[in-house]
Motif scaffolding. Structure first.
Motif, PDB file in Angstrom:
ATOM      1  N   GLN A 230      46.479  30.998  42.619  1.00 24.51           N
ATOM      2  CA  GLN A 230      47.710  30.799  43.572  1.00 24.51           C
ATOM      3  C   GLN A 230      48.101  31.768  44.601  1.00 24.51           C
ATOM      4  OE1 GLN A 230      49.694  31.224  39.771  1.00 24.51           O
ATOM      5  NE2 GLN A 230      50.088  29.056  39.605  1.00 24.51           N
ATOM      6  N   VAL A 231      47.202  32.921  44.419  1.00 22.92           N
ATOM      7  CA  VAL A 231      47.340  33.970  45.527  1.00 22.92           C
ATOM      8  C   VAL A 231      46.102  34.555  45.859  1.00 22.92           C
ATOM      9  CG1 VAL A 231      49.856  34.284  45.693  1.00 22.92           C
ATOM     10  CG2 VAL A 231      48.387  35.705  44.379  1.00 22.92           C
ATOM     11  N   THR A 232      45.651  34.726  47.174  1.00 23.28           N
ATOM     12  CA  THR A 232      44.274  35.448  47.310  1.00 23.28           C
ATOM     13  C   THR A 232      44.150  36.021  48.897  1.00 23.28           C
ATOM     14  OG1 THR A 232      42.970  33.457  46.418  1.00 23.28           O
ATOM     15  CG2 THR A 232      41.800  34.991  48.027  1.00 23.28           C
ATOM     16  N   ALA A 233      43.738  37.457  48.619  1.00 26.22           N
ATOM     17  CA  ALA A 233      44.136  38.212  49.889  1.00 26.22           C
ATOM     18  C   ALA A 233      42.955  39.132  49.751  1.00 26.22           C
ATOM     19  CB  ALA A 233      45.311  39.082  49.774  1.00 26.22           C
ATOM     20  N   THR A 234      42.767  39.767  51.203  1.00 21.41           N
ATOM     21  CA  THR A 234      41.744  40.858  51.109  1.00 21.41           C
ATOM     22  C   THR A 234      42.547  42.189  51.251  1.00 21.41           C
ATOM     23  OG1 THR A 234      40.321  39.589  52.716  1.00 21.41           O
ATOM     24  CG2 THR A 234      40.231  41.889  52.887  1.00 21.41           C
ATOM     25  N   THR A 235      42.041  43.148  50.529  1.00 25.99           N
ATOM     26  CA  THR A 235      42.726  44.493  50.186  1.00 25.99           C
ATOM     27  C   THR A 235      41.966  45.584  51.043  1.00 25.99           C
ATOM     28  OG1 THR A 235      43.412  46.152  48.738  1.00 25.99           O
ATOM     29  CG2 THR A 235      41.733  45.015  47.872  1.00 25.99           C
ATOM     30  N   SER A 236      42.710  46.880  51.411  1.00 30.02           N
ATOM     31  CA  SER A 236      42.066  47.790  51.768  1.00 30.02           C
ATOM     32  C   SER A 236      41.978  49.032  50.838  1.00 30.02           C
ATOM     33  CB  SER A 236      42.613  48.273  52.977  1.00 30.02           C
ATOM     34  OG  SER A 236      44.031  48.749  52.724  1.00 30.02           O
TER      35      SER A 236
END
Length: 274
Positions: A230-236
């Motif tokens: 449902q949520v996908t993101a790139t993290t630092s």
């Protein structure tokens, strides 16, 4: 039934179980999916020349995925001890039995967030947490009452890592929200948000997958099949080091001096294999 396969003039392989085949051309061992074997022994014979003495040794093949998986069901006091909490003040973390279920109950201190630090976590991978919460009788606040943390660390007053929050806004929209700490006290930045129809007081699967710089999450009822992420993101926010990957686990946030009640039945880990 044992099977003997000769590859060329120099190698002989012998396996000791059904559901296993060995390619005579390459020596590749193939294990059928679903074979009920935790480990498989393969005997390897090697003879460099016809006149040389044959050499034999055993190779043990294990299920590496199963070996690296972990599960805690919070059904006794010993299981509670596998979960610690990062925060300014310690939360309540007690064992509760209700009907057919026994589980851990988390109540954050009214003046301190609580980030779960599961002792059996193994860094990057898929985490599944069977949880429920109730804060619909608390005074409204946009603060995130439930959170699943990944790679979380507290250094002095500064926080690092990833948070996946469940929250409800002022018009009743219930959402799943992915944020990351910036290392500046409790400051975070938003990465992704999705509207998800979760319910107060219902057991739900809260799943978080962390792999490198990619984070995914989903939330769905206990008795339902898993939906797409449902949520996908790139993290630092990467791992702290090879020896310390940060804390992984469920947690909660108080707001307006009121704390949510969060129940946790189980948490599990599996490596991500693509």
């Amino acid at each position: 039934m044992a099977e003997e396969v000769t590859t060329g003039a120099t190698l002989t392989f012998m396996n000791d179980g059904d559901g296993i085949t060995i390619d005579p051309a390459t020596g590749a061992v193939n294990i059928l999916s679903g074979a009920e074997r935790s480990s498989i022994g393969v005997k390897v014979s090697f003879q460099a020349t016809e006149d040389a003495e044959a050499q034999e040794f055993m190779v043990a093949i294990t299920d590496l995925t199963a070996a690296k998986s972990a599960l805690t069901s919070f059904d006794d006091e010993a299981s509670l001890a596998t979960m610690n909490y990062l925060g300014y003040l310690a939360p309540e973390w007690t064992l509760v039995t209700e009907g057919e279920h026994t589980f851990g109950r988390l109540i954050p201190d009214s003046n301190s967030r609580a980030h779960g630090d599961w002792s059996r976590a193994m860094g990057d991978g898929l985490y599944r947490c069977l949880v429920r919460w109730a804060w619909d009788d608390l005074e409204y606040s946009l603060d995130r009452r439930f959170s699943f943390g990944a790679r979380v660390a507290k250094v002095g007053a500064d926080w690092f890592g990833i948070r996946v929050d469940a929250y409800e806004n002022s018009i009743g929209e219930r959402k799943l929200h992915l944020r990351e700490y910036t290392g500046e006290k409790g400051k975070t930045v938003a990465l992704a948000t999705a509207e998800v129809g979760w319910e107060h007081g219902e057991w739900q699967w809260f799943e978080v997958e962390v792999l490198g710089d990619t984070v995914k999450a989903r939330l769905y009822p206990e008795t339902s099949s898993a939906p797409d992420w449902q949520v996908t993101a790139t993290t630092s926010q990467g791992e702290l080091s090879e020896l310390e990957s940060g804390a992984f686990g469920p947690g909660g946030f108080p707001a307006l001096n009121e704390s949510p009640v969060i129940d946790v039945r189980e948490i599990s880990y599996e490596p991500v294999i693509h």
